[in-house]
Design a protein around this motif. Structure first.
Motif, PDB file in Angstrom:
ATOM      1  N   ALA A   1      28.367  31.801  13.916  1.00 39.37           N
ATOM      2  CA  ALA A   1      27.712  30.651  14.539  1.00 39.37           C
ATOM      3  C   ALA A   1      28.773  29.655  14.975  1.00 39.37           C
ATOM      4  O   ALA A   1      29.820  29.514  14.335  1.00 39.37           O
ATOM      5  N   THR A   2      28.479  28.984  16.067  1.00 38.84           N
ATOM      6  CA  THR A   2      29.383  27.979  16.604  1.00 38.84           C
ATOM      7  C   THR A   2      28.576  26.794  17.108  1.00 38.84           C
ATOM      8  O   THR A   2      27.380  26.928  17.402  1.00 38.84           O
ATOM      9  N   SER A   3      29.229  25.645  17.200  1.00 35.32           N
ATOM     10  CA  SER A   3      28.587  24.490  17.823  1.00 35.32           C
ATOM     11  C   SER A   3      28.564  24.724  19.333  1.00 35.32           C
ATOM     12  O   SER A   3      29.272  25.598  19.845  1.00 35.32           O
ATOM     13  N   LEU A   4      27.794  23.930  20.038  1.00 34.86           N
ATOM     14  CA  LEU A   4      27.717  24.068  21.491  1.00 34.86           C
ATOM     15  C   LEU A   4      29.091  23.887  22.140  1.00 34.86           C
ATOM     16  O   LEU A   4      29.393  24.515  23.144  1.00 34.86           O
ATOM     17  N   ASP A   5      29.944  23.068  21.523  1.00 33.70           N
ATOM     18  CA  ASP A   5      31.282  22.863  22.079  1.00 33.70           C
ATOM     19  C   ASP A   5      32.337  23.790  21.475  1.00 33.70           C
ATOM     20  O   ASP A   5      33.532  23.582  21.639  1.00 33.70           O
ATOM     21  N   GLY A   6      31.889  24.864  20.788  1.00 32.77           N
ATOM     22  CA  GLY A   6      32.794  25.939  20.418  1.00 32.77           C
ATOM     23  C   GLY A   6      33.507  25.851  19.079  1.00 32.77           C
ATOM     24  O   GLY A   6      34.500  26.546  18.877  1.00 32.77           O
ATOM     25  N   TYR A   7      33.001  25.033  18.144  1.00 32.92           N
ATOM     26  CA  TYR A   7      33.656  24.914  16.839  1.00 32.92           C
ATOM     27  C   TYR A   7      32.854  25.636  15.757  1.00 32.92           C
ATOM     28  O   TYR A   7      31.624  25.587  15.750  1.00 32.92           O
ATOM     29  N   ILE A   8      33.584  26.293  14.840  1.00 35.52           N
ATOM     30  CA  ILE A   8      32.913  26.997  13.746  1.00 35.52           C
ATOM     31  C   ILE A   8      32.914  26.185  12.466  1.00 35.52           C
ATOM     32  O   ILE A   8      32.238  26.538  11.508  1.00 35.52           O
ATOM     33  N   ALA A   9      33.651  25.102  12.440  1.00 38.33           N
ATOM     34  CA  ALA A   9      33.692  24.185  11.289  1.00 38.33           C
ATOM     35  C   ALA A   9      34.300  22.871  11.764  1.00 38.33           C
ATOM     36  O   ALA A   9      34.954  22.824  12.816  1.00 38.33           O
TER      37      ALA A   9
ATOM     38  N   GLY B   1      36.993  21.770   7.529  1.00 37.46           N
ATOM     39  CA  GLY B   1      36.380  23.017   7.079  1.00 37.46           C
ATOM     40  C   GLY B   1      34.908  22.906   6.712  1.00 37.46           C
ATOM     41  O   GLY B   1      34.306  23.880   6.253  1.00 37.46           O
ATOM     42  N   ASP B   2      34.288  21.768   6.939  1.00 40.80           N
ATOM     43  CA  ASP B   2      32.877  21.583   6.578  1.00 40.80           C
ATOM     44  C   ASP B   2      31.969  22.350   7.535  1.00 40.80           C
ATOM     45  O   ASP B   2      32.193  22.365   8.751  1.00 40.80           O
ATOM     46  N   ILE B   3      30.967  23.015   6.953  1.00 37.90           N
ATOM     47  CA  ILE B   3      29.990  23.749   7.773  1.00 37.90           C
ATOM     48  C   ILE B   3      28.548  23.302   7.483  1.00 37.90           C
ATOM     49  O   ILE B   3      27.603  23.994   7.822  1.00 37.90           O
ATOM     50  N   ASN B   4      28.396  22.127   6.896  1.00 31.63           N
ATOM     51  CA  ASN B   4      27.054  21.630   6.580  1.00 31.63           C
ATOM     52  C   ASN B   4      26.176  21.468   7.814  1.00 31.63           C
ATOM     53  O   ASN B   4      24.955  21.525   7.726  1.00 31.63           O
ATOM     54  N   TRP B   5      26.778  21.284   8.978  1.00 34.12           N
ATOM     55  CA  TRP B   5      26.016  21.146  10.222  1.00 34.12           C
ATOM     56  C   TRP B   5      25.198  22.400  10.525  1.00 34.12           C
ATOM     57  O   TRP B   5      24.220  22.339  11.271  1.00 34.12           O
ATOM     58  N   LEU B   6      25.571  23.533   9.918  1.00 39.50           N
ATOM     59  CA  LEU B   6      24.797  24.766  10.119  1.00 39.50           C
ATOM     60  C   LEU B   6      23.377  24.644   9.582  1.00 39.50           C
ATOM     61  O   LEU B   6      22.496  25.396   9.987  1.00 39.50           O
ATOM     62  N   SER B   7      23.157  23.677   8.675  1.00 37.12           N
ATOM     63  CA  SER B   7      21.810  23.491   8.118  1.00 37.12           C
ATOM     64  C   SER B   7      20.808  23.089   9.204  1.00 37.12           C
ATOM     65  O   SER B   7      19.601  23.246   9.026  1.00 37.12           O
ATOM     66  N   LEU B   8      21.295  22.588  10.336  1.00 37.79           N
ATOM     67  CA  LEU B   8      20.398  22.271  11.453  1.00 37.79           C
ATOM     68  C   LEU B   8      19.649  23.507  11.933  1.00 37.79           C
ATOM     69  O   LEU B   8      18.564  23.401  12.498  1.00 37.79           O
ATOM     70  N   ALA B   9      20.230  24.672  11.719  1.00 37.53           N
ATOM     71  CA  ALA B   9      19.635  25.924  12.189  1.00 37.53           C
ATOM     72  C   ALA B   9      18.787  26.608  11.114  1.00 37.53           C
ATOM     73  O   ALA B   9      18.189  27.651  11.383  1.00 37.53           O
ATOM     74  N   GLU B  10      18.740  26.042   9.915  1.00 40.20           N
ATOM     75  CA  GLU B  10      17.977  26.690   8.849  1.00 40.20           C
ATOM     76  C   GLU B  10      16.481  26.564   9.092  1.00 40.20           C
ATOM     77  O   GLU B  10      15.979  25.490   9.441  1.00 40.20           O
ATOM     78  N   LYS B  11      15.817  27.677   8.938  1.00 37.71           N
ATOM     79  CA  LYS B  11      14.361  27.709   9.072  1.00 37.71           C
ATOM     80  C   LYS B  11      13.859  28.804   8.154  1.00 37.71           C
ATOM     81  O   LYS B  11      14.416  29.910   8.116  1.00 37.71           O
TER      82      LYS B  11
END
Length: 182
Positions: free
Chosen positions: A12-20, A24-34
């Motif tokens: 997974a990556t952000s719209l602007d191409g970052y994986i963390a 190194g934080d990846i908490n933003w991935l929780s936006l995709a949790e369902k």
């Protein structure tokens, strides 16, 4: 006989191409949790029996208070330092191309690259990635650890499919176009 095993990136990556983020934080991935949505991961992981991870990614994953997600798989953790292997976790500090070529010669399923960007960059530098499954999460991080480095070699890829999800995640599957040997 040529190996049919593939080296796959599922990430997974952000719209602007970052994986963390830069730290190194990846908490933003929780936006995709369902609930009940795994973005095809369960089916994907059934197609692999070997996992390649960078040391930092391995340490990040094992810091979560969950069962290690790759139990039952052969796991290679790439590290610059020589370390003792433990159970199914094998630390590897040799040439990545040699490792991939050796793994492809063995019978079995595909090889999953579970991050991070250093490992992906090494694989791209050696033209070792066969397919990419990239899920874009609808967030702009602005800075952080890029999925692809600027100095990577050119690679022709073919679009296989794209899926959209209720969470706004867009997942695209690409396959490398084999280069002709001269």
């Amino acid at each position: 006989m040529k190996s049919t095993k593939k080296v796959l990136i599922f990430i997974a990556t952000s719209l602007d191409g970052y994986i963390a983020t830069a730290d190194g934080d990846i908490n933003w991935l929780s936006l995709a949790e369902k609930e009940n949505e795994d973005y095809g991961y369960e089916d994907f992981i059934k197609s692999v029996d070997t996992v390649i991870m960078g040391r930092k990614t391995f340490e990040k994953v094992t810091s979560f208070e969950i069962e290690f997600p790759h139990l039952g798989k052969e796991v290679y953790v790439l590290s610059r330092q020589k370390r003792e292997s433990i159970d199914y976790i094998r630390y590897y500090n040799g040439d990545i191309a040699e490792l991939i070529n050796r793994l492809k010669e063995q019978p079995g399923k595909n090889i999953y690259v579970d991050g991070g960007s250093d490992v992906i960059d090494q694989l791209l530098q050696n033209d070792l990635v066969d397919e990419f499954i990239i899920s874009v999460v609808p967030i702009l991080l602005g800075h952080g650890m890029p999925l692809f480095r600027e100095d990577r070699p050119e690679m022709q890829i073919r679009h296989i499919s794209t899926k959209t999800f209720e969470t706004g995640v867009v997942q695209s599957h690409y396959k490398r176009i084999a280069t002709k040997s001269v």
